[in-house]
Design a protein around this motif. Structure first.
Motif, PDB file in Angstrom:
ATOM      1  N   VAL A  23       0.858  -1.183   0.000  1.00 17.78           N
ATOM      2  CA  VAL A  23       0.000   0.000   0.000  1.00 17.78           C
ATOM      3  C   VAL A  23       0.891   1.228   0.000  1.00 17.78           C
ATOM      4  CG1 VAL A  23      -1.826   1.211   1.240  1.00 17.78           C
ATOM      5  CG2 VAL A  23      -1.750  -1.273   1.282  1.00 17.78           C
ATOM      6  N   SER A  24       0.549   2.228  -0.799  1.00 16.56           N
ATOM      7  CA  SER A  24       1.356   3.440  -0.902  1.00 16.56           C
ATOM      8  C   SER A  24       0.937   4.467   0.142  1.00 16.56           C
ATOM      9  CB  SER A  24       1.205   4.065  -2.285  1.00 16.56           C
ATOM     10  OG  SER A  24       1.754   3.226  -3.251  1.00 16.56           O
ATOM     11  N   TYR A  25       1.926   5.045   0.816  1.00 16.61           N
ATOM     12  CA  TYR A  25       1.705   6.102   1.789  1.00 16.61           C
ATOM     13  C   TYR A  25       2.657   7.250   1.479  1.00 16.61           C
ATOM     14  CZ  TYR A  25      -0.840   2.749   4.657  1.00 16.61           C
ATOM     15  OH  TYR A  25      -1.739   1.833   5.112  1.00 16.61           O
ATOM     16  N   ILE A  26       2.308   8.448   1.920  1.00 15.00           N
ATOM     17  CA  ILE A  26       3.138   9.636   1.717  1.00 15.00           C
ATOM     18  C   ILE A  26       3.694  10.058   3.065  1.00 15.00           C
ATOM     19  CG2 ILE A  26       3.154  12.039   0.958  1.00 15.00           C
ATOM     20  CD1 ILE A  26       0.889  11.295  -0.958  1.00 15.00           C
ATOM     21  N   CYS A  27       4.990  10.292   3.129  1.00 16.28           N
ATOM     22  CA  CYS A  27       5.652  10.696   4.364  1.00 16.28           C
ATOM     23  C   CYS A  27       5.156  12.075   4.796  1.00 16.28           C
ATOM     24  CB  CYS A  27       7.166  10.717   4.167  1.00 16.28           C
ATOM     25  SG  CYS A  27       8.079  11.287   5.611  1.00 16.28           S
ATOM     26  N   GLY A  28       4.914  12.247   6.088  1.00 19.54           N
ATOM     27  CA  GLY A  28       4.433  13.516   6.610  1.00 19.54           C
ATOM     28  C   GLY A  28       5.504  14.586   6.702  1.00 19.54           C
ATOM     29  N   TRP A  29       6.773  14.209   6.616  1.00 20.87           N
ATOM     30  CA  TRP A  29       7.852  15.179   6.729  1.00 20.87           C
ATOM     31  C   TRP A  29       8.431  15.571   5.376  1.00 20.87           C
ATOM     32  CZ3 TRP A  29       9.420  18.258  10.416  1.00 20.87           C
ATOM     33  CH2 TRP A  29      10.661  18.875  10.312  1.00 20.87           C
ATOM     34  N   CYS A  30       8.880  14.589   4.605  1.00 22.99           N
ATOM     35  CA  CYS A  30       9.561  14.913   3.345  1.00 22.99           C
ATOM     36  C   CYS A  30       8.660  14.760   2.117  1.00 22.99           C
ATOM     37  CB  CYS A  30      10.819  14.058   3.185  1.00 22.99           C
ATOM     38  SG  CYS A  30      10.518  12.305   2.932  1.00 22.99           S
ATOM     39  N   GLY A  31       7.503  14.112   2.249  1.00 21.61           N
ATOM     40  CA  GLY A  31       6.572  13.976   1.132  1.00 21.61           C
ATOM     41  C   GLY A  31       6.910  12.850   0.170  1.00 21.61           C
ATOM     42  N   GLU A  35       6.047   2.474  -0.012  1.00 25.00           N
ATOM     43  CA  GLU A  35       5.133   1.342  -0.110  1.00 25.00           C
ATOM     44  C   GLU A  35       5.430   0.373   1.024  1.00 25.00           C
ATOM     45  OE1 GLU A  35       5.356  -0.450  -3.943  1.00 25.00           O
ATOM     46  OE2 GLU A  35       4.097   1.070  -4.851  1.00 25.00           O
ATOM     47  N   PHE A  36       4.383  -0.061   1.718  1.00 26.03           N
ATOM     48  CA  PHE A  36       4.535  -0.975   2.842  1.00 26.03           C
ATOM     49  C   PHE A  36       3.596  -2.150   2.685  1.00 26.03           C
ATOM     50  CE2 PHE A  36       5.444   3.241   4.697  1.00 26.03           C
ATOM     51  CZ  PHE A  36       6.748   3.017   5.076  1.00 26.03           C
ATOM     52  N   LYS A  37       4.052  -3.314   3.158  1.00 21.03           N
ATOM     53  CA  LYS A  37       3.197  -4.485   3.287  1.00 21.03           C
ATOM     54  C   LYS A  37       2.722  -4.534   4.737  1.00 21.03           C
ATOM     55  CE  LYS A  37       5.408  -7.085  -0.354  1.00 21.03           C
ATOM     56  NZ  LYS A  37       6.141  -8.293  -0.714  1.00 21.03           N
ATOM     57  N   SER A  38       1.881  -5.499   5.053  1.00 18.80           N
ATOM     58  CA  SER A  38       1.258  -5.522   6.375  1.00 18.80           C
ATOM     59  C   SER A  38       2.244  -5.722   7.514  1.00 18.80           C
ATOM     60  CB  SER A  38       0.187  -6.603   6.427  1.00 18.80           C
ATOM     61  OG  SER A  38       0.760  -7.868   6.203  1.00 18.80           O
ATOM     62  N   LYS A  39       3.343  -6.414   7.307  1.00 17.98           N
ATOM     63  CA  LYS A  39       4.286  -6.706   8.391  1.00 17.98           C
ATOM     64  C   LYS A  39       5.521  -5.809   8.383  1.00 17.98           C
ATOM     65  CE  LYS A  39       2.031 -10.255   9.951  1.00 17.98           C
ATOM     66  NZ  LYS A  39       1.535 -10.395  11.290  1.00 17.98           N
ATOM     67  N   ASP A  40       5.614  -4.855   7.460  1.00 17.10           N
ATOM     68  CA  ASP A  40       6.787  -3.995   7.369  1.00 17.10           C
ATOM     69  C   ASP A  40       6.802  -2.963   8.495  1.00 17.10           C
ATOM     70  OD1 ASP A  40       7.595  -5.300   5.108  1.00 17.10           O
ATOM     71  OD2 ASP A  40       6.898  -3.765   3.716  1.00 17.10           O
ATOM     72  N   GLU A  41       8.015  -2.507   8.832  1.00 19.47           N
ATOM     73  CA  GLU A  41       8.165  -1.435   9.798  1.00 19.47           C
ATOM     74  C   GLU A  41       7.827  -0.113   9.113  1.00 19.47           C
ATOM     75  OE1 GLU A  41      11.606   0.586  12.591  1.00 19.47           O
ATOM     76  OE2 GLU A  41      12.100  -1.064  11.272  1.00 19.47           O
ATOM     77  N   LEU A  42       7.011   0.706   9.757  1.00 21.55           N
ATOM     78  CA  LEU A  42       6.611   1.985   9.173  1.00 21.55           C
ATOM     79  C   LEU A  42       7.661   3.038   9.479  1.00 21.55           C
ATOM     80  CD1 LEU A  42       2.813   2.011  10.010  1.00 21.55           C
ATOM     81  CD2 LEU A  42       3.904   1.432   7.859  1.00 21.55           C
ATOM     82  N   TYR A  49      11.165   9.350   9.170  1.00 17.98           N
ATOM     83  CA  TYR A  49       9.971   9.821   9.874  1.00 17.98           C
ATOM     84  C   TYR A  49       8.936   8.701   9.954  1.00 17.98           C
ATOM     85  CZ  TYR A  49       6.927  13.726  11.328  1.00 17.98           C
ATOM     86  OH  TYR A  49       6.125  14.596  12.031  1.00 17.98           O
ATOM     87  N   ARG A  50       8.070   8.713  10.967  1.00 17.56           N
ATOM     88  CA  ARG A  50       7.127   7.614  11.166  1.00 17.56           C
ATOM     89  C   ARG A  50       5.662   8.001  11.014  1.00 17.56           C
ATOM     90  NH1 ARG A  50       8.912   3.449  15.675  1.00 17.56           N
ATOM     91  NH2 ARG A  50      10.888   2.872  14.779  1.00 17.56           N
ATOM     92  N   ILE A  51       5.367   9.198  10.574  1.00 13.35           N
ATOM     93  CA  ILE A  51       3.981   9.608  10.375  1.00 13.35           C
ATOM     94  C   ILE A  51       3.711   9.657   8.878  1.00 13.35           C
ATOM     95  CG2 ILE A  51       2.293  11.431  10.719  1.00 13.35           C
ATOM     96  CD1 ILE A  51       3.746  12.117  13.301  1.00 13.35           C
ATOM     97  N   PHE A  52       2.658   8.942   8.451  1.00  6.40           N
ATOM     98  CA  PHE A  52       2.344   8.825   7.035  1.00  6.40           C
ATOM     99  C   PHE A  52       0.889   9.181   6.780  1.00  6.40           C
ATOM    100  CE2 PHE A  52       5.900   5.996   7.696  1.00  6.40           C
ATOM    101  CZ  PHE A  52       6.703   6.290   6.626  1.00  6.40           C
TER     102      PHE A  52
END
Length: 66
Positions: A23-31, A35-42, A49-52
């Motif tokens: 699933v694609s997410y956008i970083c809250g800091w650098c933009g 892409e993460f799978k269900s078991k990946d570290e965010l 940064y850890r907010i997406f």
């Protein structure tokens, strides 16, 4: 050994995840798009940064409210 135990070893487990799509997410800091799978570290690949934010769908969604 019991044949029922041997036959169970070849069956896929109900706990295994098949065909997991990232699933694609956008970083809250650098933009940067990550892409993460269900078991990946965010964690952002670029800055750590850890907010997406989840990407919006291309097509709009409509809900019927009553």
């Amino acid at each position: 050994m019991d044949e029922s135990l041997l036959s169970r070893q070849n069956e896929p487990s109900s706990y295994t995840v098949m065909n997991v799509k990232p699933v694609s997410y956008i970083c809250g800091w650098c933009g940067k798009e990550n892409e993460f799978k269900s078991k990946d570290e965010l964690r952002c690949i670029g800055c750590g940064y850890r907010i997406f934010y989840k990407k919006r769908l291309a097509e709009g969604m409509q809900y019927e409210a009553r």
